[in-house]
Structures are given as C-alpha cells and as structure tokens.
Design a protein around this motif. Structure first.
Motif, PDB file in Angstrom:
ATOM      1  N   THR A 227      -3.473  -6.974  -0.737  1.00  0.00           N
ATOM      2  CA  THR A 227      -2.023  -6.764  -0.598  1.00  0.00           C
ATOM      3  C   THR A 227      -1.562  -5.399  -1.093  1.00  0.00           C
TER       4      THR A 227
ATOM      5  N   ARG B 170       1.661  -2.140   3.243  1.00  0.00           N
ATOM      6  CA  ARG B 170       1.464  -3.240   2.299  1.00  0.00           C
ATOM      7  C   ARG B 170       2.454  -4.377   2.548  1.00  0.00           C
TER       8      ARG B 170
ATOM      9  N   ASN C 190      -2.527 -12.220   4.469  1.00  0.00           N
ATOM     10  CA  ASN C 190      -2.814 -11.929   3.064  1.00  0.00           C
ATOM     11  C   ASN C 190      -3.580 -13.068   2.390  1.00  0.00           C
TER      12      ASN C 190
ATOM     13  N   ASN D 169      -7.084 -12.478   3.416  1.00  0.00           N
ATOM     14  CA  ASN D 169      -7.576 -11.102   3.233  1.00  0.00           C
ATOM     15  C   ASN D 169      -8.182 -10.552   4.523  1.00  0.00           C
TER      16      ASN D 169
END
Length: 126
Positions: free
Chosen positions: A30, A53, A73, A76
C-alpha cells in the motif's frame, strides 16, 4: 526483499481480452506506486499504466483506452486488463514498483521504478 511475479500472459486472437496479474511480496504494497510496462523486441520499455498508493490510475494515451490498471491491496496484487487486443500489443509485459510519498500521480517513465518482475509474454494473432 521486493518480489514481483507476473502471470496471465499467453497467445490470444485479436479482439480478445486478457488480464495480467502481478503478485507481490516483501514490501508494504500500500506504500508503493505500481505500474505496467511493455517492451517490444529491440525497443525500450514503454509505460502503459500506473497506479498511485491511493488507487488513482493513470493510463498511457498510446493504448487507446483499452488497458485498465487496478490493484487489490488485500491480495498484494496488481492487475492489467487488456480489452480488444491488437497484434500491435504483442510484447513482454512487466510490472514495476517503487515507494513514494511525495507524488499524487504515478509516473509512466521506467526510471522512476526500482523493482521489476521477470515479465510475462503476450502474443496476439490476427
């Protein structure tokens, strides 16, 4: 250690769609800017999409709105959806990453990114 692993490439007919994935590990996903590049034989890598981000995407005008970058997120993982594939999309596709806390938009230039995957090939036949 930052690790990026692309997958999802392959051979596909023109007009089809493909979703590339980039599984990541070894860093705080993140906190990184992420991007997709492609490289044609004997050419420099070309940035096609990047994501900040906060999830703000940026796409190169050269791909004509057919590419969509996204990320999960929780997993990942970075994605690149390519619609209406063209033979000219045939290339090696790479994901890249770099931490950044001072930009609001993700760059499309390769020099910004310090970590790279090994790439996944995409071949589009007419």
């Amino acid at each position: 250690q930052v690790h990026l692993a692309e997958s999802g490439g392959g051979s596909i007919e023109a007009g089809g769609s493909l979703t590339l994935s980039c599984a990541t590990s070894g860093f705080s996903f993140t906190l990184y800017f992420m991007a997709w590049f492609r490289q044609f034989p004997e050419k420099q890598r070309e940035g096609v999409a990047a994501i900040a981000r906060d999830g703000t995407p940026r796409h190169s005008s050269s791909v004509g709105g057919r590419f969509t970058i996204s990320k999960d997120n929780a997993k990942n993982t970075l994605y690149l959806q390519i619609d209406n594939l063209e033979p000219g999309d045939t290339a090696m596709y790479y994901c890249a990453a770099n931490p950044c806390d001072w930009l609001n938009w993700a760059p499309l230039g390769p020099d910004f990114y310090h970590s790279w995957g090994q790439g996944t090939p995409v071949t589009v036949s007419s």
